[in-house]
Enzyme design. Structure first.
Site, PDB file in Angstrom:
ATOM      1  N   TYR A   1      21.671 -23.804  23.448  1.00 57.15           N
ATOM      2  CA  TYR A   1      21.160 -25.122  23.807  1.00 57.15           C
ATOM      3  C   TYR A   1      21.945 -26.238  23.125  1.00 57.15           C
ATOM      4  O   TYR A   1      21.397 -27.289  22.800  1.00 57.15           O
ATOM      5  CB  TYR A   1      19.655 -25.224  23.525  1.00 57.15           C
TER       6      TYR A   1
ATOM      7  N   ARG B   1      18.230 -17.758  23.533  1.00 55.13           N
ATOM      8  CA  ARG B   1      18.588 -18.223  22.192  1.00 55.13           C
ATOM      9  C   ARG B   1      18.948 -17.088  21.239  1.00 55.13           C
ATOM     10  O   ARG B   1      19.922 -17.190  20.485  1.00 55.13           O
ATOM     11  CB  ARG B   1      17.391 -18.989  21.617  1.00 55.13           C
TER      12      ARG B   1
ATOM     13  N   CYS C   1      24.949 -45.341  20.185  1.00 60.04           N
ATOM     14  CA  CYS C   1      24.165 -46.563  19.934  1.00 60.04           C
ATOM     15  C   CYS C   1      22.677 -46.331  20.108  1.00 60.04           C
ATOM     16  O   CYS C   1      22.042 -46.924  20.994  1.00 60.04           O
ATOM     17  CB  CYS C   1      24.648 -47.660  20.869  1.00 60.04           C
ATOM     18  N   GLU C   2      22.115 -45.437  19.343  1.00 66.05           N
ATOM     19  CA  GLU C   2      20.674 -45.168  19.355  1.00 66.05           C
ATOM     20  C   GLU C   2      20.292 -44.676  17.970  1.00 66.05           C
ATOM     21  O   GLU C   2      20.993 -43.830  17.406  1.00 66.05           O
ATOM     22  CB  GLU C   2      20.333 -43.999  20.302  1.00 66.05           C
TER      23      GLU C   2
ATOM     24  N   GLY D   1      12.418 -15.899  24.697  1.00 63.32           N
ATOM     25  CA  GLY D   1      11.682 -16.723  23.749  1.00 63.32           C
ATOM     26  C   GLY D   1      11.779 -16.331  22.295  1.00 63.32           C
ATOM     27  O   GLY D   1      11.282 -17.067  21.432  1.00 63.32           O
TER      28      GLY D   1
ATOM     29  N   TYR E   1      13.830 -32.674  19.959  1.00 64.89           N
ATOM     30  CA  TYR E   1      12.698 -31.907  19.404  1.00 64.89           C
ATOM     31  C   TYR E   1      12.533 -32.119  17.903  1.00 64.89           C
ATOM     32  O   TYR E   1      11.784 -31.377  17.264  1.00 64.89           O
ATOM     33  CB  TYR E   1      12.896 -30.396  19.619  1.00 64.89           C
TER      34      TYR E   1
ATOM     35  N   ARG F   1      19.321 -31.244  20.391  1.00 64.84           N
ATOM     36  CA  ARG F   1      18.108 -30.653  19.818  1.00 64.84           C
ATOM     37  C   ARG F   1      17.444 -31.519  18.755  1.00 64.84           C
ATOM     38  O   ARG F   1      16.224 -31.678  18.783  1.00 64.84           O
ATOM     39  CB  ARG F   1      18.381 -29.232  19.285  1.00 64.84           C
TER      40      ARG F   1
END
Ligand code: LLP
Length: 423
Positions: free
Chosen positions: A378, A284, A350-351, A244, A324, A320
């Site tokens: 990630y 990470r 297409c978003e 973390g 987020y 990511r």
């Protein structure tokens, strides 16, 4: 200044380099989108943890969900790491990369019976168990195979890690772990089952944590339990504090790994637990700042409300930002003399959620290469084939060596397992 990444630098000629390699040259040579990782950055990151743990019984288990590419796993296996896995697939990757099953901890809130058998047969070091129901199933599977499963209970310490809600895991309302007030009973239950042997305790409170205090709070809660469980006659060998630790994407100032570990060790000592083996599960912080994602500018669309810089990487390569609203640094591979303007850097998908960086000040032209920074964690591991986009290639630089560690996927790979119906 380039945040967080010691092996990434812009030289006086305006070129961005990783371990001295000109990123624009790598992008042209291997094509884009392209992930490029520095092996030295990974080695340095793990060495910081190991230095701080020197002289103590310990195991750094790389949380391979952050980046599970084989050559990355190989790098950590060679550095003496174990692995934190969350699926049978990850176990196969560890073995394919030359990792040692005896250094693997198996986490995850929903393991299948087949995954339990696979891990028992491989001889993993420990199952991090998250519910009493899982204890029962694991014991049955172990007995059926004539084995004993080493277990640690993942306790939910109910500590706020102060991070994004999607990546906070140690609060009561999260699906993870066994509630603190139910953990003693769960340990008693584990100790009573024929197929299990209690070996440890673990917790993991979240990701991208930028302070030491939540770790110390969680450790205190875990040690309270260790004392209660041992008073009940059940020995606990190791304490696994999870992963973390955050990295610098922009202006975050997380503690260094060695500072965080020193604080944990001091707390263990202060409470009379200095003899215990310490396990950590960093993901990470071992790979995030070791990698960049290279992309080419396809189209510029200046506008009155917003100006868009459309690149050939997209949310399928790095989820990511879309998932987020994460801020990832974006830098030109070669600085241009022209004046910069403000762009939203977006992909071709297409978003409207397909954006990589908003309101970035850049001097760019179509055909230029950009680098997304801190993309080692990630990124590739969460990539997808949305819009039938083949996944990117990956390159590992190691001193003067350049290794293609993953070939670019071909479109034919994407539908190789599909079948037309017979009409
Ligand atoms: N151990 C366990 C049990 C975990 O669930 C995780 C991450 C780790 C270790 C490693 O955490 P790290 O050191 O990487 O923070 N996709 C999200 C992050 C999800 C993390 C999930 N668990 C992101 O891109 O921010």
């Amino acid at each position: 200044m380039l945040p967080g990444a010691p092996h990434l630098a812009r030289t006086a000629d305006g070129r961005l380099r990783l371990e001295g390699h000109v990123l624009a040259d790598l992008g042209r040579r291997f094509g884009t989108p392209l992930f490029v990782y520095s092996r030295a950055a990974m080695r340095d990151a793990v060495a910081a943890y190991q230095r701080a743990l020197q002289g103590r019984p310990h195991l750094v288990c790389y949380a391979m969900k952050a980046n599970s590419s084989l050559a990355v796993l190989q790098t950590f296996a060679q550095a003496g790491c174990g692995f934190d896995i969350v699926s049978g697939g990850e176990l196969e990757r560890v073995l394919a990369a030359g990792g040692d099953a005896a250094k693997v901890v198996f986490s995850g809130v929903g393991k299948t019976r087949a995954e339990m058998r696979q891990a028992l047969q491989a001889g993993v070091r420990c199952f991090n168990v998250e519910s009493t129901s899982e204890l029962d199933t694991l014991s049955q599977e172990a007995v059926a195979l004539g084995r004993v499963a080493p277990v640690s209970l993942r306790v939910n310490p109910d500590v706020d890690a102060g991070t994004h809600p999607y990546i906070s895991t140690g609060l009561k309302g999260n699906k993870f772990g066994i509630a603190h007030d139910e953990a003693l009973a769960a340990y008693r239950h584990a100790a009573s089952l024929p197929g299990l042997r209690v070996v440890g305790i673990d917790c993991h409170i979240g990701s991208q944590i930028t302070q030491v205090a939540p770790y110390l709070d969680a450790l205190d809660r875990v040690l309270d339990l260790v004392e209660a469980v041992e008073a009940a006659g059940i020995a606990i060998h190791h304490v696994d504090v999870g992963g973390g630790l955050g990295i610098t994407y922009t202006d975050e100032t997380p503690p260094r790994a060695d500072e965080m570990v020193a604080a944990l060790l001091a707390r263990l000592d202060a409470r009379g637990h200095g003899h215990r083996e310490v396990l950590l599960e960093p993901g990470r912080s071992l790979v995030g700042n070791a990698g960049v994602l290279l992309m080419e500018v396809l189209v510029l669309k200046p506008g009155s409300a917003k100006s868009f810089c459309i690149v050939d990487a997209a949310m399928n390569d790095v989820m990511r930002p879309a998932m987020y609203e994460a801020w990832m640094g974006i830098e030109p591979c070669l600085l241009r003399a022209e004046t910069a303007r403000t762009w939203d850097v977006v992909g071709p998908i297409c978003e409207s959620g397909d954006w990589l960086g908003r309101d970035r000040t850049l001097a760019v032209q179509p055909g230029d290469l950009l680098a997304m920074l801190s993309a080692g964690a990630y990124g590739m591991a969460m990539s997808s084939n949305y819009n039938t986009r083949p996944r990117a290639a990956e390159v590992l630089v190691d001193g003067d060596q350049v290794h293609l560690i993953r070939e670019r996927e071909q479109v034919a790979d994407l539908f190789a397992h599909e079948r037309l119906v017979r009409d």
